[in-house]
Design a protein around this motif. Structure first.
Motif, PDB file in Angstrom:
ATOM      1  N   LEU A 129     -14.932 -21.947 -15.554  1.00 21.01           N
ATOM      2  CA  LEU A 129     -14.766 -23.345 -15.145  1.00 21.01           C
ATOM      3  C   LEU A 129     -13.406 -23.874 -15.613  1.00 21.01           C
ATOM      4  CD1 LEU A 129     -16.152 -25.740 -13.741  1.00 21.01           C
ATOM      5  CD2 LEU A 129     -16.869 -26.513 -16.001  1.00 21.01           C
ATOM      6  N   VAL A 169     -10.698 -22.454 -13.336  1.00 25.42           N
ATOM      7  CA  VAL A 169     -10.604 -23.150 -12.043  1.00 25.42           C
ATOM      8  C   VAL A 169     -10.010 -24.539 -12.239  1.00 25.42           C
ATOM      9  CG1 VAL A 169     -11.857 -23.888 -10.014  1.00 25.42           C
ATOM     10  CG2 VAL A 169     -12.614 -21.900 -11.228  1.00 25.42           C
ATOM     11  N   SER A 170     -10.386 -25.204 -13.325  1.00 23.57           N
ATOM     12  CA  SER A 170      -9.837 -26.532 -13.576  1.00 23.57           C
ATOM     13  C   SER A 170      -8.327 -26.460 -13.749  1.00 23.57           C
ATOM     14  CB  SER A 170     -10.455 -27.158 -14.821  1.00 23.57           C
ATOM     15  OG  SER A 170     -11.845 -27.075 -14.761  1.00 23.57           O
ATOM     16  N   MET A 193      -6.319 -24.492 -12.445  1.00 21.12           N
ATOM     17  CA  MET A 193      -5.655 -24.314 -11.161  1.00 21.12           C
ATOM     18  C   MET A 193      -5.759 -25.557 -10.288  1.00 21.12           C
ATOM     19  SD  MET A 193      -7.243 -20.595 -10.502  1.00 21.12           S
ATOM     20  CE  MET A 193      -7.059 -20.676  -8.732  1.00 21.12           C
ATOM     21  N   SER A 194      -6.777 -26.402 -10.552  1.00 16.92           N
ATOM     22  CA  SER A 194      -7.040 -27.528  -9.650  1.00 16.92           C
ATOM     23  C   SER A 194      -6.361 -28.820 -10.074  1.00 16.92           C
ATOM     24  CB  SER A 194      -8.543 -27.799  -9.568  1.00 16.92           C
ATOM     25  OG  SER A 194      -9.228 -26.633  -9.227  1.00 16.92           O
ATOM     26  N   VAL A 195      -6.037 -28.917 -11.358  1.00 18.42           N
ATOM     27  CA  VAL A 195      -5.472 -30.171 -11.837  1.00 18.42           C
ATOM     28  C   VAL A 195      -3.969 -30.184 -11.547  1.00 18.42           C
ATOM     29  CG1 VAL A 195      -5.016 -31.534 -13.886  1.00 18.42           C
ATOM     30  CG2 VAL A 195      -7.203 -30.389 -13.634  1.00 18.42           C
ATOM     31  N   ILE A 241      -4.968 -18.965 -13.357  1.00 19.31           N
ATOM     32  CA  ILE A 241      -4.859 -17.843 -12.431  1.00 19.31           C
ATOM     33  C   ILE A 241      -4.918 -16.521 -13.192  1.00 19.31           C
ATOM     34  CG2 ILE A 241      -3.288 -16.659 -10.845  1.00 19.31           C
ATOM     35  CD1 ILE A 241      -2.273 -19.417 -10.014  1.00 19.31           C
ATOM     36  N   ARG A 262      -8.384 -15.612 -14.444  1.00 17.59           N
ATOM     37  CA  ARG A 262      -9.257 -15.161 -13.359  1.00 17.59           C
ATOM     38  C   ARG A 262      -8.924 -13.732 -12.941  1.00 17.59           C
ATOM     39  NH1 ARG A 262     -11.569 -19.330  -9.489  1.00 17.59           N
ATOM     40  NH2 ARG A 262     -10.734 -18.192  -7.745  1.00 17.59           N
ATOM     41  N   ILE A 263      -7.631 -13.458 -12.816  1.00 18.64           N
ATOM     42  CA  ILE A 263      -7.249 -12.115 -12.378  1.00 18.64           C
ATOM     43  C   ILE A 263      -7.578 -11.080 -13.450  1.00 18.64           C
ATOM     44  CG2 ILE A 263      -5.249 -10.672 -11.845  1.00 18.64           C
ATOM     45  CD1 ILE A 263      -4.199 -12.971 -10.232  1.00 18.64           C
ATOM     46  N   ASP A 289       4.259 -15.309 -11.360  1.00 19.73           N
ATOM     47  CA  ASP A 289       4.067 -16.640 -11.914  1.00 19.73           C
ATOM     48  C   ASP A 289       5.359 -17.203 -12.447  1.00 19.73           C
ATOM     49  OD1 ASP A 289       1.622 -17.672 -11.561  1.00 19.73           O
ATOM     50  OD2 ASP A 289       0.692 -16.575 -13.190  1.00 19.73           O
ATOM     51  N   SER A 323       7.073 -18.751  -9.868  1.00 17.61           N
ATOM     52  CA  SER A 323       6.476 -19.977  -9.355  1.00 17.61           C
ATOM     53  C   SER A 323       6.605 -21.140 -10.349  1.00 17.61           C
ATOM     54  CB  SER A 323       5.012 -19.756  -8.994  1.00 17.61           C
ATOM     55  OG  SER A 323       4.255 -19.616 -10.160  1.00 17.61           O
ATOM     56  N   ASN A 360      10.992 -12.130  -7.459  1.00 15.87           N
ATOM     57  CA  ASN A 360       9.936 -11.425  -6.734  1.00 15.87           C
ATOM     58  C   ASN A 360      10.331  -9.996  -6.421  1.00 15.87           C
ATOM     59  OD1 ASN A 360       8.019 -13.332  -6.703  1.00 15.87           O
ATOM     60  ND2 ASN A 360       8.407 -14.059  -4.638  1.00 15.87           N
TER      61      ASN A 360
END
Lengths: 310, 269
Positions: free
Chosen positions: A134, A137-138, A140-142, A187, A190-191, A238, A241, A289
């Motif tokens: 959780l 995901v947070s 990545m979402s915020v 990220i 999760r990976i 990353d 990015s 990259n």
């Protein structure tokens, strides 16, 4: 491997043409003289003359574009409307700051992301796993421009532990680096979790267990080391990015890097600055990259992609 | 569906309905300036407080949701459409078509998305359409690549072979036989992408490149109000919370669907 490399390098050409075409159309799309849209009306007559010569006064768009490319090759990215300074010079002085910030963010994101993902994988389907997932995901979402403001509100304005903004040493870098690291941490964890789970199912882990090797040693030596290869790529990508995120993070914390420079350019509609930043940012992103891709192929013989499987 | 998935769907439907019926739910004008209630902290009259011009934050969030959601959903739909057609052709026909399309995909994915979006939004007059274009310009590529991968695994399957042997046309094979197989994948991807498009839209708004003021968007509310973070934090906290909540729900929903259909999608494409 070689043909892949060549293909990647060839791909650079349309990329660079694409981004320069974008910025070039910008100089054309602006009302008024395209020369002024590159240097502003306050520039010295010699400079205006030089740019005018390269861009050509005839209406042939192609020759104007080629002239524009030539100017770029000479490092003439235009001059700021407001300070009348070379955009290239400003970018050069600000880039190290952005690099410092990105490094700082990486120093936080990588160990934290790896550890969280690893723990989540080992504690699969437990409460710990769910909480970590959780959080990931947070992260990545915020939006970073919001989490940054909240961190500033808490640590600078309420607790008064860290300075709210400015460029400087460690105490200045902590908050922006932490902000920038949050999505990457999400990220990455999760990976890591997915990769570790995949590896845990592989036969060599079973073999290691059958040989009587202790769980801790299996996890650290056998699983972790194999998981590192795909994860390395993600870390590298990353890093590139962070340049995206830096526009937002640097703006909030007044960090004097390319990101804030871009934002200032946008606010003042200082087009040469925006164009210079977009070109430089894209260039750095593409190069990182490319390096990561090549490293990946070099590191892991299993994924050397030949032309057929692509 | 898991409990988390159900929860997210409920929240998303709730947010959409609230935004859709904003004029019914809130009596305030989202852009109406009220000098008698400047910077009021959250109270019963103003649920989320008011901003420095006395505008009701809750109302502005509802109206802002319309913009954010419609931009993200439209952009996702267009990206899906373009990506689907190109991905189908690329995977099915192979050869030169495949090479050309995939070169284009590689090209687009090599750009830093936000910088490219910034470039595009500056080039065109600002507004909803420009933001959609800026997102779709990058967005279609990852759809294309994923669809192509899926088609490649199906192209030589027995049912496609038999369709071909009974004389089905390419069009029929593509849209009657291959397309339905991609639907779960498309659902999952769209869920994940709508979330990330909301983030892009709000970032562009935050940078002042999205839909222009006084129209409220979640990103521009944060950007305009961030100077008041110390004296009136609610002006920043609520819009950001809405962005985070919406994106979080879309992402979890995508994850849930992915697990349900047993798909594996790489985090980065």
């Amino acid at each position: 491997m070689k043909s892949y490399l060549i293909k990647r390098v060839i791909l650079l050409i349309p990329l660079l043409l694409g981004v320069t075409l974008l910025t070039f159309s910008l100089t054309k799309a602006l009302p008024g003289d395209p020369v002024f849209s590159l240097v502003g009306e306050r520039a010295q007559p010699e400079v205006i003359e030089k740019i005018r010569k390269e861009l050509g006064t005839d209406n042939n768009v192609l020759s104007q574009y080629l002239g524009y490319l030539k100017l770029l090759m000479q490092g003439e990215f235009g001059r700021s409307y407001y300070t009348n300074r070379h955009v290239v010079d400003d970018i050069m002085t600000k880039f190290p700051n952005t690099l410092k910030l990105a490094m700082g963010a990486m120093l936080i994101a990588v160990p934290a992301g790896l550890m969280l993902g690893f723990v989540a994988a080992l504690k699969r389907n437990t409460a710990i796993d769910r909480i970590i997932s959780l959080c990931a995901v947070s992260g990545m979402s915020v939006p970073v421009f919001w989490s940054g403001l909240l961190l500033m509100l808490l640590f600078s304005l309420k607790l008064k532990m860290l300075p709210p903004s400015g460029t400087g040493d460690l105490q200045f870098i902590i908050l922006p680096a932490l902000t920038l690291s949050l999505p990457a941490m999400g990220i990455l964890s999760r990976i890591t979790r997915t990769t570790v789970l995949e590896i845990l199912d592989l036969p060599f882990v079973k073999t290691a267990r059958a040989k009587g090797i202790g769980e801790i040693k299996i996890h650290l030596v056998h699983v972790f080391r194999n998981a590192l290869i795909p994860i390395t790529t993600v870390i590298g990508l990353d890093f590139a990015s962070y340049l995206n995120g830096a526009v937002l993070t640097e703006t909030i914390f007044g960090w004097d890097g390319i990101g804030r420079f871009t934002m200032e350019g946008i606010i003042k509609r200082d087009y040469p600055v925006i164009m210079g930043c977009v070109i430089t940012g894209t260039l750095i992103f593409i190069l990182i990259n490319l390096v990561v891709d090549i490293l990946y192929h070099y590191l892991d013989p299993r994924v050397r992609i030949d032309d057929k499987s692509r | 569906m898991t409990r988390a998935g159900k929860f997210c769907i409920t929240v998303l439907i709730g947010i959409s309905l609230l935004s859709l019926f904003a004029p019914v739910i809130s009596g305030y004008d989202p852009n109406g300036i009220d000098l008698d209630s400047l910077k009021e902290s959250p109270n019963f009259e103003h649920l989320f407080g008011t901003d420095n011009k006395g505008r009701d934050i809750f109302t502005r969030i509802l109206y802002g949701g319309r913009i954010s959601l419609s931009i993200a959903v439209t952009a996702a739909f267009l990206s899906l459409l373009i990506g689907l057609i190109l991905g189908l052709c690329s995977g099915y026909f192979g050869g030169r078509v495949d090479m050309l399309i995939m070169a284009l995909v590689d090209l687009v994915l090599s750009f830093p998305a936000l910088l490219l979006a910034i470039g595009i939004t500056i080039l065109f007059p600002s507004g909803i359409y420009t933001v959609v274009i800026a997102i779709v310009a990058v967005g279609w590529a990852s759809f294309s690549r994923i669809i192509r991968g899926q088609i490649l695994t199906l192209r030589d399957a027995a049912f496609i072979e038999s369709a071909r042997s009974v004389g089905c046309s390419h069009l029929r094979i593509l849209f009657r036989h291959l397309l339905p197989q991609c639907i779960p994948l498309l659902l999952v991807m769209t869920g994940l992408k709508v979330g990330s498009y909301i983030l892009t839209e709000s970032a562009l708004s935050f940078l002042g490149l999205g839909v222009q003021p006084p129209t409220a968007t979640w990103g521009s509310m944060i950007s305009a109000n961030r100077v008041y973070i110390s004296s009136a934090p609610w002006m920043v906290i609520f819009p950001g919370f809405m962005i985070s909540l919406t994106v979080l729900c879309f992402t979890i929903l995508g994850d849930t669907l992915r697990d349900r259909y047993g798909l594996s999608i790489k985090e980065r494409v």
